[in-house]
Design a protein around this motif. Structure first.
Motif: not given
Lengths: 119, 114
Positions: A101-104
């Motif tokens: 996650x985290x926009x990766x």
């Protein structure tokens, strides 16, 4: 965070000639994917070509090929035998190989290069 | 035919209205995304989802919200539209297979808020 830079806002080429679009990127990751997307005036974005960072061989798709220089963080697109239908915005994009996650998982795009084909 | 659809394609609406931009895909993809494309053509990730009941904010802060109740459907909502929301919104999807990191894009919704 990763960044993608396309230094050519606009390029023009004669029909049947060859043109190269430039792209550089900045990342601290070793495993990632690079893409060139095409957005014609109708606006639907379509994939032109994809390169996996772990592959040394440059990707090729018919008239489209890339020059991938991992150490230099460069990923240029070469279009051979340019056709009128190649006229579009071309976007270079980066995607981390990390599926977390985290926009990766989204794509990081450059600002695009407007390619004009002159008949 | 497997594809990704967005409606409406064009929308002109007044300030303060609530709007929902629809996105549906028939490819069975778990991952879906929303990108905002500004007039200068630059694209930014504003929302993404890994599957049903999963939603995350992207790299660009947005006042919009999303929901994912069904795998194939990923609507974006603006509770109160403002002129600063004027933009092109692109929906995309991809699957989990390691061999395919391609994202498939819809045709986009061009939103104008007056």
């Amino acid at each position: 965070a990763q960044t993608v830079t396309q230094s050519q806002p606009e390029m023009s080429v004669q029909e049947a000639e060859t043109v190269t679009l430039s792209c550089t990127y900045d990342t601290s990751e070793s495993d990632y994917y690079l893409f060139w997307y095409k957005q014609p005036p109708s606006r639907q974005m379509i994939l032109v070509i994809r390169q996996e960072a772990y592959k040394q061989q440059n990707a090729t798709e018919n008239r489209f090929s890339v020059n991938f220089q991992k150490a230099a963080k460069s990923f240029s697109l070469k279009i051979s035998d340019s056709q009128l239908g190649d006229a579009a915005m071309y976007f270079c994009a980066y995607r981390s190989a990390l599926a977390s996650g985290g926009g990766a998982d989204g794509l990081t795009f450059g600002k695009g290069t407007h390619l004009i084909i002159q008949p | 035919e497997a594809d990704i659809y967005q409606t409406p394609r064009y929308l002109v609406i007044g300030t303060g209205k609530k709007i929902t931009l629809e996105c549906s895909q028939t490819m069975g993809h778990d991952k879906m995304y929303w990108y905002q494309q500004d007039p200068g053509m630059e694209l930014h990730l504003i929302h993404y989802s890994y599957g049903v009941n999963s939603t995350e904010k992207g790299d660009l802060s947005s006042e919009s919200t999303v929901s994912r109740i069904r795998t194939e459907h990923f609507p974006l909502t603006l509770e109160s539209a403002r002129p600063s929301h004027t933009s092109q919104y692109l929906c995309a999807s991809s699957d989990w297979t390691m061999s395919s990191y391609e994202q498939y894009f819809g045709p986009g919704t061009r939103l104008t808020v007056t």
